[in-house]
Write an enzyme that holds these catalytic residues in place. Structure first.
Site, PDB file in Angstrom:
ATOM      1  N   SER A  24      -1.039 -14.280   2.369  1.00 37.39           N
ATOM      2  CA  SER A  24      -1.718 -13.072   2.861  1.00 37.39           C
ATOM      3  C   SER A  24      -2.176 -13.234   4.312  1.00 37.39           C
ATOM      4  O   SER A  24      -2.759 -12.321   4.882  1.00 37.39           O
ATOM      5  CB  SER A  24      -2.918 -12.731   1.972  1.00 37.39           C
ATOM      6  OG  SER A  24      -3.822 -13.818   1.887  1.00 37.39           O
ATOM      7  N   THR A 156     -11.098  35.210   4.874  1.00 40.81           N
ATOM      8  CA  THR A 156     -10.911  34.741   3.499  1.00 40.81           C
ATOM      9  C   THR A 156      -9.455  35.056   3.202  1.00 40.81           C
ATOM     10  O   THR A 156      -8.933  36.079   3.678  1.00 40.81           O
ATOM     11  CB  THR A 156     -11.832  35.465   2.490  1.00 40.81           C
ATOM     12  OG1 THR A 156     -11.509  36.850   2.495  1.00 40.81           O
ATOM     13  CG2 THR A 156     -13.314  35.282   2.835  1.00 40.81           C
ATOM     14  N   HIS A 157      -8.790  34.209   2.459  1.00 37.54           N
ATOM     15  CA  HIS A 157      -7.348  34.365   2.194  1.00 37.54           C
ATOM     16  C   HIS A 157      -6.550  34.416   3.504  1.00 37.54           C
ATOM     17  O   HIS A 157      -5.468  35.000   3.537  1.00 37.54           O
ATOM     18  CB  HIS A 157      -7.060  35.628   1.378  1.00 37.54           C
ATOM     19  CG  HIS A 157      -7.966  35.821   0.198  1.00 37.54           C
ATOM     20  ND1 HIS A 157      -7.663  35.342  -1.066  1.00 37.54           N
ATOM     21  CD2 HIS A 157      -9.194  36.392   0.098  1.00 37.54           C
ATOM     22  CE1 HIS A 157      -8.659  35.646  -1.894  1.00 37.54           C
ATOM     23  NE2 HIS A 157      -9.605  36.273  -1.213  1.00 37.54           N
ATOM     24  N   SER A 278       8.787  19.613  23.813  1.00 38.06           N
ATOM     25  CA  SER A 278       9.999  19.519  23.014  1.00 38.06           C
ATOM     26  C   SER A 278      11.127  19.051  23.918  1.00 38.06           C
ATOM     27  O   SER A 278      11.187  19.411  25.089  1.00 38.06           O
ATOM     28  CB  SER A 278      10.329  20.891  22.433  1.00 38.06           C
ATOM     29  OG  SER A 278      11.705  20.977  22.118  1.00 38.06           O
ATOM     30  N   LYS A 284       7.813  24.683  25.051  1.00 41.86           N
ATOM     31  CA  LYS A 284       6.937  24.252  23.965  1.00 41.86           C
ATOM     32  C   LYS A 284       5.821  23.308  24.392  1.00 41.86           C
ATOM     33  O   LYS A 284       5.985  22.461  25.247  1.00 41.86           O
ATOM     34  CB  LYS A 284       7.756  23.526  22.880  1.00 41.86           C
ATOM     35  CG  LYS A 284       8.740  24.435  22.183  1.00 41.86           C
ATOM     36  CD  LYS A 284       8.117  25.152  21.020  1.00 41.86           C
ATOM     37  CE  LYS A 284       7.922  24.182  19.889  1.00 41.86           C
ATOM     38  NZ  LYS A 284       7.708  24.844  18.633  1.00 41.86           N
ATOM     39  N   ASN A 286       3.309  21.277  21.863  1.00 43.23           N
ATOM     40  CA  ASN A 286       3.025  21.102  20.436  1.00 43.23           C
ATOM     41  C   ASN A 286       1.706  20.377  20.185  1.00 43.23           C
ATOM     42  O   ASN A 286       1.401  19.408  20.875  1.00 43.23           O
ATOM     43  CB  ASN A 286       4.164  20.317  19.778  1.00 43.23           C
ATOM     44  CG  ASN A 286       5.479  21.068  19.839  1.00 43.23           C
ATOM     45  OD1 ASN A 286       5.498  22.291  19.723  1.00 43.23           O
ATOM     46  ND2 ASN A 286       6.565  20.343  20.040  1.00 43.23           N
ATOM     47  N   GLU A 291      -1.605  17.665  14.164  1.00 39.60           N
ATOM     48  CA  GLU A 291      -0.543  17.572  13.160  1.00 39.60           C
ATOM     49  C   GLU A 291      -0.490  16.171  12.557  1.00 39.60           C
ATOM     50  O   GLU A 291      -0.349  15.995  11.339  1.00 39.60           O
ATOM     51  CB  GLU A 291       0.811  17.906  13.789  1.00 39.60           C
ATOM     52  CG  GLU A 291       0.999  19.374  14.093  1.00 39.60           C
ATOM     53  CD  GLU A 291       2.350  19.628  14.760  1.00 39.60           C
ATOM     54  OE1 GLU A 291       3.215  20.210  14.113  1.00 39.60           O
ATOM     55  OE2 GLU A 291       2.529  19.227  15.922  1.00 39.60           O
ATOM     56  N   TYR A 318     -10.848 -12.975 -11.469  1.00 39.72           N
ATOM     57  CA  TYR A 318      -9.916 -12.814 -10.355  1.00 39.72           C
ATOM     58  C   TYR A 318      -8.472 -12.868 -10.839  1.00 39.72           C
ATOM     59  O   TYR A 318      -8.116 -13.644 -11.726  1.00 39.72           O
ATOM     60  CB  TYR A 318     -10.133 -13.913  -9.297  1.00 39.72           C
ATOM     61  CG  TYR A 318      -9.156 -13.810  -8.139  1.00 39.72           C
ATOM     62  CD1 TYR A 318      -9.419 -12.955  -7.080  1.00 39.72           C
ATOM     63  CD2 TYR A 318      -7.957 -14.530  -8.143  1.00 39.72           C
ATOM     64  CE1 TYR A 318      -8.510 -12.824  -6.034  1.00 39.72           C
ATOM     65  CE2 TYR A 318      -7.043 -14.400  -7.107  1.00 39.72           C
ATOM     66  CZ  TYR A 318      -7.321 -13.540  -6.053  1.00 39.72           C
ATOM     67  OH  TYR A 318      -6.415 -13.406  -5.026  1.00 39.72           O
ATOM     68  N   LYS A 326      -6.113  -5.623   0.256  1.00 38.04           N
ATOM     69  CA  LYS A 326      -6.457  -5.629   1.673  1.00 38.04           C
ATOM     70  C   LYS A 326      -5.710  -4.612   2.515  1.00 38.04           C
ATOM     71  O   LYS A 326      -6.322  -3.891   3.306  1.00 38.04           O
ATOM     72  CB  LYS A 326      -6.266  -7.034   2.244  1.00 38.04           C
ATOM     73  CG  LYS A 326      -7.425  -7.909   1.833  1.00 38.04           C
ATOM     74  CD  LYS A 326      -7.181  -9.369   2.031  1.00 38.04           C
ATOM     75  CE  LYS A 326      -7.981 -10.135   1.003  1.00 38.04           C
ATOM     76  NZ  LYS A 326      -7.518  -9.896  -0.397  1.00 38.04           N
TER      77      LYS A 326
HETATM   78  N1  ARG Z   1      -5.806 -14.646  -0.485  1.00 42.31           N
HETATM   79  C1  ARG Z   1      -6.524 -14.429  -1.688  1.00 42.31           C
HETATM   80  C2  ARG Z   1      -6.843 -12.947  -1.854  1.00 42.31           C
HETATM   81  O1  ARG Z   1      -6.753 -12.278  -0.912  1.00 42.31           O
HETATM   82  C3  ARG Z   1      -7.807 -15.189  -1.700  1.00 42.31           C
HETATM   83  C4  ARG Z   1      -8.267 -15.563  -3.048  1.00 42.31           C
HETATM   84  C5  ARG Z   1      -7.250 -16.436  -3.683  1.00 42.31           C
HETATM   85  N2  ARG Z   1      -7.693 -17.073  -4.849  1.00 42.31           N
HETATM   86  C6  ARG Z   1      -6.862 -17.694  -5.663  1.00 42.31           C
HETATM   87  N3  ARG Z   1      -7.352 -18.298  -6.683  1.00 42.31           N
HETATM   88  N4  ARG Z   1      -5.571 -17.668  -5.457  1.00 42.31           N
HETATM   89  O2  ARG Z   1      -7.167 -12.480  -2.892  1.00 42.31           O
END
Ligand code: ARG
Length: 459
Positions: A24, A156-157, A278, A284, A286, A291, A318, A326
């Site tokens: 990660s 309205t509408h 454009s 144009k 835009n 948007e 966990y 994340k």
């Molecule tokens: N990189 C992990 C996460 O974002 C951290 C926690 C990992 N814990 C584990 N026992 N693998 O969740």
């Protein structure tokens, strides 16, 4: 192989692709400051409690400070084989200060560590988002105050309904963003609980002082169940839900700005800085920014659903699934912050075409309700008054006339209770200024609300 901090029970190295697949660090490196902040306080607590020596703590804290500097100067090499931000920092610490660095992880697990990091990070972001919301609200107030006499059609509408002050319309969004702020303030209380000390899931055998850590890190208190501490992501989901409402509000405002800047409405002019042209149609201009914000609402809703689905049915405590929390959270924060920033600037520079708005406000018999209200004040039941005015409007349509153009004789064909003073009630200004109850569009009411709003922002 020797790189891995958990390699002890393994005999084979991790498959190279699996290593990358499970890492990660590519995205959680953005937590570095909070990871180091948490580790620093954790190390201090360990020394205070006599779990590590004072001298060891000092070496660890100095090492962490050096790592922070390396990262901020772009000199730190994040490594996939060190999986995540926690192990990147810890492995570097051991590299820098030797085996004593290995004492930092005493009485801690990455499970409570990551829970701490996200809470610290989100808490800061919540504060930054509230500041950005204020900037947008302040731009809306400036627009409202600077154009206090501008009358536009209220719909309205999407059909012309009754005239309203442009300022009143803008203040509707001020109210929405105030509620958004209140939601952030409320959920911040649940973000601001300190989970460290839960260990992997069951707590720790060391005599730690969680309350001290909480206090040092500015938390309102500690969490009270170790299993829940490492597996709670409600706070992130709550944030994504509040963010979704915020984007919903921004997308409604976007839609109105897009309509208003079209040739057909022609109510406003967005600054060139927020539009593009454009490649084929030279005429144009835009409204790209509104948007895009309208479009980005989709990804924020998607992030909310991702997180809800991610957490659904996960057994305590966990699970690696939770590493997937994340990116949706980060993306939501980036999207919200970008959208708020660009909107505050765009609103500040927006030009209003008051004449065009007034012209449109006069169309569509927008003061018909004022005629009905007039008859009610003469003693006629509202339902009957509605019928009388309906017939009057039909007459206007058939004879191509507008309500303020009717003569007294014409009015009296529909009701003998109408006098010459009706002319005073059917102008746009009269219609607007008659709505004086709190929250109405009368000039006087809107001025009061602007003052109230200014006070709110100053707090
Ligand atoms: N990189 C992990 C996460 O974002 C951290 C926690 C990992 N814990 C584990 N026992 N693998 O969740």
């Amino acid at each position: 192989m020797s790189e891995k901090l958990w390699a002890g029970r393994f005999t084979q190295p991790t498959d190279a692709f699996v290593e990358e697949f499970t890492a990660s660090i590519q995205f959680d490196q953005r937590l570095y400051r909070y990871d180091i902040q948490g580790s620093t306080v954790h190390a201090r607590m360990l020394a205070r409690q006599g779990i590590i020596a004072e001298a060891e703590m000092n070496v660890i804290v100095d090492g962490l400070t050096a790592i922070l500097e390396e990262i901020e100067q772009g000199k730190f090499e994040f490594s996939i084989s060190r999986e995540d931000i926690h192990m990147n920092v810890e492995a570097r610490l051991i590299e820098l200060i030797g085996p004593v660095g290995g004492k930092l992880h005493t009485a801690r697990s990455r499970n409570d560590q990551v829970a701490l990091d996200i809470r610290l990070y989100l808490r800061d972001e919540l504060d930054a988002i509230q500041t950005a919301l204020k900037a947008l609200q302040s731009a809306l107030l400036d627009q409202a105050e600077g154009n206090l006499d501008v009358i536009m059609p209220g719909f309205t509408h999407l059909q012309t309904a009754q005239p309203v002050l442009y300022a009143h319309h803008l203040l509707a969004y001020f109210e929405m963003f105030t509620r958004d702020t209140e939601r952030l303030q409320d959920l911040r209380k649940r973000v601001n609980r300190m989970p460290l000390g839960a260990g992997a899931l069951a707590g720790t055998t060391f005599p730690i002082d969680r309350e001290w850590v909480a206090d040092q890190l500015g938390f309102d208190g500690v969490t009270h169940n170790s299993l829940d501490s490492v597996s709670d992501r409600d706070f992130a989901i709550e944030f994504c839900s509040a963010a979704s409402l915020m984007m919903m509000h921004l997308s409604r405002l976007s839609e109105e700005l897009i309509l208003w800047s079209s040739a057909d409405f022609d109510f406003i002019e967005l600054s060139d800085a927020f539009c593009t042209g454009s490649s084929i149609m030279p005429q144009k201009k835009n409204p790209d920014v509104p948007e895009l914000v309208r479009g980005k609402t989709g990804r924020v809703y998607g992030n909310l659903i991702s997180l809800l689905t991610l957490m659904k049915s996960l057994p305590l405590a966990y699970n690696k699934d939770m590493q997937e929390d994340k990116e949706p959270l980060f993306d939501t924060i980036d999207t919200i912050r970008g959208s708020l920033k660009v909107f505050a600037e765009m609103i500040a520079e927006m030009q209003v075409k008051a004449d065009r708005m007034r012209l449109a406000a006069g169309r569509g018999f927008s003061t018909a309700t004022d005629v009905a209200d007039y008859l009610v004040r003469q003693g006629m039941p509202f339902r009957q008054a509605h019928e009388v005015v309906g017939k009057t409007v039909r007459y206007c349509v058939e004879n191509d006339k507008d309500i303020p153009e009717l003569t007294l004789e014409e009015w009296q064909q529909f009701s003998g209770q109408i006098d010459a003073d009706i002319a005073d009630f059917v102008t746009l200004d009269a219609s607007v200024n008659a709505r004086t109850a709190t929250g109405g569009t009368a000039h006087s009411s809107v001025e009061k609300e602007i003052a109230r709003a200014r006070q709110k922002l100053a707090r």
